[in-house]
Motif scaffolding. Structure first.
Motif, PDB file in Angstrom:
ATOM      1  N   PHE A  97     -11.322  -3.029 -12.223  1.00 29.69           N
ATOM      2  CA  PHE A  97     -10.629  -2.076 -11.360  1.00 29.69           C
ATOM      3  C   PHE A  97      -9.454  -2.687 -10.609  1.00 29.69           C
ATOM      4  N   CYS A  98      -9.324  -4.005 -10.652  1.00 34.64           N
ATOM      5  CA  CYS A  98      -8.044  -4.616 -10.265  1.00 34.64           C
ATOM      6  C   CYS A  98      -7.021  -4.311 -11.348  1.00 34.64           C
ATOM      7  N   CYS A  99      -7.439  -4.361 -12.607  1.00 35.71           N
ATOM      8  CA  CYS A  99      -6.551  -3.972 -13.704  1.00 35.71           C
ATOM      9  C   CYS A  99      -6.177  -2.490 -13.585  1.00 35.71           C
ATOM     10  N   ALA A 100      -7.127  -1.668 -13.159  1.00 30.48           N
ATOM     11  CA  ALA A 100      -6.856  -0.231 -13.011  1.00 30.48           C
ATOM     12  C   ALA A 100      -5.761  -0.002 -11.985  1.00 30.48           C
ATOM     13  N   ARG A 101      -5.717  -0.813 -10.950  1.00 33.87           N
ATOM     14  CA  ARG A 101      -4.678  -0.689  -9.931  1.00 33.87           C
ATOM     15  C   ARG A 101      -3.295  -0.829 -10.539  1.00 33.87           C
ATOM     16  N   VAL A 102      -3.214  -1.724 -11.513  1.00 24.53           N
ATOM     17  CA  VAL A 102      -1.921  -1.988 -12.148  1.00 24.53           C
ATOM     18  C   VAL A 102      -1.592  -0.907 -13.178  1.00 24.53           C
ATOM     19  N   LEU A 103      -2.575  -0.527 -13.980  1.00 21.98           N
ATOM     20  CA  LEU A 103      -2.323   0.373 -15.104  1.00 21.98           C
ATOM     21  C   LEU A 103      -2.268   1.841 -14.710  1.00 21.98           C
ATOM     22  N   MET A 104      -2.842   2.189 -13.573  1.00 21.90           N
ATOM     23  CA  MET A 104      -3.010   3.609 -13.252  1.00 21.90           C
ATOM     24  C   MET A 104      -2.707   3.828 -11.774  1.00 21.90           C
ATOM     25  N   PRO A 105      -1.424   3.848 -11.405  1.00 21.66           N
ATOM     26  CA  PRO A 105      -1.096   3.970  -9.978  1.00 21.66           C
ATOM     27  C   PRO A 105      -1.424   5.354  -9.436  1.00 21.66           C
ATOM     28  N   GLY A 106      -1.505   5.426  -8.122  1.00 21.98           N
ATOM     29  CA  GLY A 106      -1.609   6.704  -7.442  1.00 21.98           C
ATOM     30  C   GLY A 106      -2.988   7.318  -7.380  1.00 21.98           C
ATOM     31  N   LYS A 127       6.013  14.272   5.984  1.00 20.30           N
ATOM     32  CA  LYS A 127       5.650  13.322   7.035  1.00 20.30           C
ATOM     33  C   LYS A 127       4.703  12.316   6.405  1.00 20.30           C
ATOM     34  N   TRP A 128       5.052  11.031   6.495  1.00 21.86           N
ATOM     35  CA  TRP A 128       4.259   9.991   5.848  1.00 21.86           C
ATOM     36  C   TRP A 128       3.545   9.140   6.883  1.00 21.86           C
ATOM     37  N   THR A 129       2.322   8.707   6.500  1.00 22.96           N
ATOM     38  CA  THR A 129       1.524   7.859   7.390  1.00 22.96           C
ATOM     39  C   THR A 129       1.306   6.505   6.715  1.00 22.96           C
ATOM     40  N   ARG A 130       1.725   5.433   7.401  1.00 24.42           N
ATOM     41  CA  ARG A 130       1.532   4.096   6.848  1.00 24.42           C
ATOM     42  C   ARG A 130       0.096   3.645   7.032  1.00 24.42           C
ATOM     43  N   TYR A 131      -0.324   2.705   6.175  1.00 27.45           N
ATOM     44  CA  TYR A 131      -1.640   2.090   6.329  1.00 27.45           C
ATOM     45  C   TYR A 131      -1.702   1.375   7.680  1.00 27.45           C
ATOM     46  N   ALA A 191      -1.073  18.018   0.603  1.00 27.05           N
ATOM     47  CA  ALA A 191      -1.247  16.568   0.771  1.00 27.05           C
ATOM     48  C   ALA A 191      -0.507  15.842  -0.350  1.00 27.05           C
ATOM     49  N   LEU A 192       0.101  14.694   0.000  1.00 27.89           N
ATOM     50  CA  LEU A 192       0.918  13.936  -0.946  1.00 27.89           C
ATOM     51  C   LEU A 192       0.606  12.448  -0.821  1.00 27.89           C
ATOM     52  N   LEU A 193       1.030  11.685  -1.815  1.00 28.93           N
ATOM     53  CA  LEU A 193       0.899  10.227  -1.773  1.00 28.93           C
ATOM     54  C   LEU A 193       2.227   9.642  -2.243  1.00 28.93           C
ATOM     55  N   ARG A 194       2.795   8.712  -1.451  1.00 32.07           N
ATOM     56  CA  ARG A 194       4.073   8.107  -1.832  1.00 32.07           C
ATOM     57  C   ARG A 194       3.863   6.661  -2.257  1.00 32.07           C
ATOM     58  N   ILE A 195       4.393   6.294  -3.419  1.00 33.86           N
ATOM     59  CA  ILE A 195       4.332   4.913  -3.903  1.00 33.86           C
ATOM     60  C   ILE A 195       5.441   4.123  -3.201  1.00 33.86           C
ATOM     61  N   THR A 196       5.089   2.961  -2.684  1.00 33.14           N
ATOM     62  CA  THR A 196       6.060   2.185  -1.909  1.00 33.14           C
ATOM     63  C   THR A 196       6.532   0.915  -2.626  1.00 33.14           C
ATOM     64  N   THR A 197       5.776   0.450  -3.630  1.00 34.34           N
ATOM     65  CA  THR A 197       6.147  -0.796  -4.311  1.00 34.34           C
ATOM     66  C   THR A 197       7.337  -0.533  -5.235  1.00 34.34           C
ATOM     67  N   PRO A 198       8.467  -1.225  -5.039  1.00 35.13           N
ATOM     68  CA  PRO A 198       9.656  -0.970  -5.865  1.00 35.13           C
ATOM     69  C   PRO A 198       9.391  -1.113  -7.362  1.00 35.13           C
ATOM     70  N   ALA A 199       8.633  -2.144  -7.746  1.00 35.15           N
ATOM     71  CA  ALA A 199       8.384  -2.350  -9.186  1.00 35.15           C
ATOM     72  C   ALA A 199       7.560  -1.192  -9.757  1.00 35.15           C
ATOM     73  N   GLU A 200       6.597  -0.715  -8.991  1.00 35.43           N
ATOM     74  CA  GLU A 200       5.781   0.423  -9.447  1.00 35.43           C
ATOM     75  C   GLU A 200       6.633   1.677  -9.560  1.00 35.43           C
ATOM     76  N   PRO A 247       0.821  -1.216   0.000  1.00 35.65           N
ATOM     77  CA  PRO A 247       0.000   0.000   0.000  1.00 35.65           C
ATOM     78  C   PRO A 247       0.853   1.263   0.000  1.00 35.65           C
ATOM     79  N   PRO A 248       0.349   2.328  -0.642  1.00 34.58           N
ATOM     80  CA  PRO A 248       1.081   3.599  -0.629  1.00 34.58           C
ATOM     81  C   PRO A 248       1.011   4.233   0.765  1.00 34.58           C
ATOM     82  N   GLU A 249       1.658   5.385   0.870  1.00 32.52           N
ATOM     83  CA  GLU A 249       1.594   6.132   2.132  1.00 32.52           C
ATOM     84  C   GLU A 249       1.080   7.525   1.847  1.00 32.52           C
ATOM     85  N   HIS A 250       0.075   7.927   2.624  1.00 39.06           N
ATOM     86  CA  HIS A 250      -0.387   9.316   2.535  1.00 39.06           C
ATOM     87  C   HIS A 250       0.532  10.190   3.370  1.00 39.06           C
ATOM     88  N   GLY A 251       0.633  11.429   3.012  1.00 42.35           N
ATOM     89  CA  GLY A 251       1.506  12.305   3.780  1.00 42.35           C
ATOM     90  C   GLY A 251       1.251  13.768   3.494  1.00 42.35           C
TER      91      GLY A 251
END
Lengths: 635, 115
Positions: free
Chosen positions: A422-431, A336-340, A303-312, A251-255
């Protein structure tokens, strides 16, 4: 983007024109027929396609095409379990009470649900209690759908020059009007346009227009979903590929942070919402638009969103798939980032239950909730007055039977496909966690642009718009019929003329629609929670009393009233408890179960207690509704 | 002179009520079976497992296939079969008997006898 917006505008205009044509045709069709029966129930004449698609489309509201995709994107495959109860919705909600309800309504000559209860027990006050509770809950539902309609249109038209012109004009128009001048002008334009369109065709065409527009909307929704499924699977490289990539995701991190540019500029620097800030150590997305004034080098906190998955992260470094890249001179400071709360740093969390959650330590779908939703979807749908009123409108049992089959196929394809899409959307359209409600329209635009058919985006985005319209028109008519038929004709003027009923029906529909519009100029913050409150409240109020009234001889008027009030009071108590406990407008999940189960328990308990302890029902009424018709003398 | 057909209140239950009640019970039974399969399987095999390889069937997690997709297909077939083969076709409009049953019919009989 402009081409896509033009296509969306054209699609919307064509769609609205078609809706009004259907309304005009319906109005002509009504000439010569008894007004109330035709306006509120289409003269009980609907066949398979009309009945099936109006039933399916009314159930599939804006939530199905905006909220549900957002949830799938945010929480992954656990949404398949969340929605699984829909596999039984057609059979339960249509056939559990459909035939018997239709028969009793014909026996009472009832056109509304309160009228059925009034006729069944020969009790005007049972009808009045039903009317009051129905109007109370339905109005909240209406507000939420009006807001959803406005939001969808503002997404549809973003970037369209004519729309920007209208927004500027609206800003000037309301600049000096208190209350209205505090609303966002783009949303205001959209909600006014949406309301005018819906009120117009409902007033003019009545139930028949509502049904036939539902048929059109049902077709649009179905075609939209099937097209998106094909495009999504093709572009992701197959479902297996999508699942394999989701298996690696964390999961990403909001911040929050401050955006900095390397040197002050002579002009303002705008960094729009959705821009990516990418460097060797960080891949983040800006969650709100911000301006760095000329001469300055830092922005306010954003407000920001950080991608955490290395491949992404690597895919985004190689090729940004959606949105702009902020200038390379932009960096992030003081972040400042907040984990899920559940699922942080856990690969595979999107493939399994309970699914990741930013706010809940037990995940998105606990076992108790999974159990609750499998009960809620089919039985909650059965208890919705907007569904029950449709069960009064089919012309024969053959229509009901074939319609069940039609809706089975319809829902099976639509709902499971949405999970895959929308599982496909997760892969094709991050963030997209920066604005999950935009997932559906943005993904539709992306899929169609990738195949060189941006005009198709207009059709695909029309699907959620159709879903909202098909629900709003039904709710609007249910509320206005309750006021005219149950309150006015029931208590004030029983022998009102056709002309008077017609005038009142039109007026009340307009008034209810305008009131709803005024309430959503500043939409309450917890509007989504209001949908849940209203849906649960309606089911809690009507499911048990209506079902027992249809099948149980011992049922009495007093027990019906007790059941309605028992369900309502339980629902209100749990909602207040939730507000006090959570600080949000959400019912308390006692023992981890959806409040609907407790509401049902309250309703059943009240019904049984009052029925068994009170006097028995009128024998003549029991004979009228449970005995075979009497033999008439023959010459 | 009119036929003298006996005027007796009907004591037979309305067949639609009986059929609808029978159908409703079976619908609830089908729902129960679906509930036990879906919720039971998913609780048993669909929770936890983060960080471990999750088996897939036809591109979706295996628990989704066996616990949701397959039962959904079965539910669709069973629901359709039930609707087409088990729900009885019968008239929805009942013959109206307004007011007090006995007196209405006595008046009705007298009127026809006089008429």
């Amino acid at each position: 983007m402009a081409e896509g917006s033009n296509a969306a505008l054209i699609t919307f205009l064509v769609y609205t024109a078609a809706v009004f044509l259907l309304a005009m045709w319906s109005n002509r069709f009504a000439k010569g027929k008894e007004f109330a029966g035709e306006y509120f129930l289409g003269s009980r004449s609907f066949g398979v396609w009309a009945f099936a698609l109006t039933f399916a489309a009314t159930n599939a509201s804006g939530g199905s095409f905006m909220g549900f995709p957002a949830l799938i994107y945010t929480h992954g495959w656990s949404l398949a379990l969340w929605i699984a109860g829909y596999m039984m919705v057609p059979l339960v909600s249509m056939a559990l009470i459909g035939k018997r309800l239709n028969q009793v309504a014909r026996e009472c000559d009832a056109l509304t649900i309160p009228e059925v209860l009034r006729g069944r027990f020969d009790s005007p006050y049972t009808g009045l209690v039903a009317t009051t509770l129905l109007i109370f809950f339905m109005f909240f539902y209406l507000l939420a759908q009006f807001k959803a309609g406005g939001k969808i249109l503002s997404t549809l038209f973003a970037g369209e020059p004519a729309f920007q012109w209208a927004v500027a004009g609206m800003s000037r128009l309301v600049a000096d009007i208190p209350w209205m001048n505090q609303a966002e002008p783009d949303y205001l334009v959209c909600v006014v346009v949406f309301s005018a369109a819906v009120i117009g065709y409902v007033v003019y065409g009545g139930f028949r227009a509502v049904v036939w527009t539902d048929v059109m909307q049902g077709i649009v929704m179905f075609v939209g979903v099937v097209l998106m499924l094909g495009l999504a699977l093709q572009q992701v490289g197959g479902l297996g590929q999508a699942t394999a990539q989701m298996a690696e995701m964390t999961p990403p991190e909001h911040g929050v942070g401050v955006l900095r540019i390397s040197s002050a500029q002579a002009q303002d620097t705008t960094i729009v919402k959705g821009s990516w800030v990418i460097d060797q150590t960080l891949v983040a997305r800006v969650a709100e638009s911000v301006v760095i004034p000329s001469g300055a080098i830092r922005s306010r906190q954003v407000a920001l969103l950080r991608i955490t998955t290395p491949a992404e992260q690597q895919r985004l470094r190689d090729d940004v798939v959606d949105g702009n890249i902020a200038p390379s001179s932009v960096s992030i400071d003081e972040a400042k980032w907040t984990r899920y709360e559940y699922g942080a740093d856990q690969p595979g969390v999107y493939l399994t239950n309970p699914g990741p959650s930013p706010t809940s330590g037990i995940g998105f779908l606990s076992i108790g909730l999974a159990i609750s939703f499998f009960i809620f979807w089919p039985f909650g749908a059965t208890g919705q007055p907007s569904n029950m009123i449709r069960l009064l409108s089919f012309k024969d049992t053959k229509t009901l039977r074939y319609s069940v089959v039609t809706v089975v196929v319809y829902y099976s394809i639509i709902y499971f496909s949405l999970v895959v899409i929308f599982c496909c959307a997760r892969v094709l359209m991050p963030g997209m966690e920066i604005d999950p409600d935009r997932t559906m329209p943005d993904f539709a635009t992306r899929l169609t642009s990738n195949v060189g058919m941006p005009w198709l985006a207009g059709l695909l985005v029309a699907a959620p718009f159709a879903a909202v319209m098909s629900s709003v028109d039904s709710f609007l008519l249910v509320v206005s019929s309750a006021v005219v038929r149950d309150v006015y004709q029931g208590f004030i003027n029983r022998h009102a003329s056709q002309r008077r009923i017609k005038q009142l029906s039109y007026s009340v529909t307009v008034i209810v629609g305008v009131l709803a519009l005024l309430f959503v100029i500043h939409p309450p913050r917890y509007l989504q929670d209001l949908i849940v409150f209203a849906t649960g409240g309606l089911a809690a109020c009507f499911l048990v009393p209506m079902t027992l009234s249809l099948y149980w001889r011992r049922m009495t008027a007093a027990a019906a009233v007790a059941g309605m009030l028992g369900g309502t009071v339980t629902h209100l108590v749990l909602t207040c408890w939730g507000y006090w406990h959570l600080g949000a407008f959400a019912a308390y999940e006692f023992l981890g179960l959806n409040p609907f189960l407790w509401d049902l328990a309250g309703s059943i308990g009240a019904c049984l207690l009052v029925a068994m302890l009170g006097p028995p029902p009128n024998a003549k009424l029991v004979d009228r509704f449970f005995k075979a018709a009497a033999i008439s003398p023959r010459r | 002179m009119p036929d003298k057909e006996a005027e007796t209140p009907s004591t037979a239950d309305d067949s639609l009520v009986a059929h609808s009640l029978w159908e409703a019970k079976w619908i609830v039974a089908i729902w129960c079976i679906a509930f036990l399969w879906v919720v039971g399987y998913c609780i048993g095999f669909g929770y936890g497992g983060e960080g471990q390889p999750i088996p897939t069937v036809w591109g979706m997690p295996a628990w989704v296939f066996w616990g949701i997709a397959l039962p959904w297909g079965v539910a669709a077939v069973v629901s359709s079969w039930f609707a087409l083969a088990c729900i009885a076709d019968e008239p929805l409009s009942r013959e109206r008997v307004t007011g007090d049953w006995a007196s209405t019919n006595e008046a009705d009989v007298e009127q026809r006898q006089d008429g």
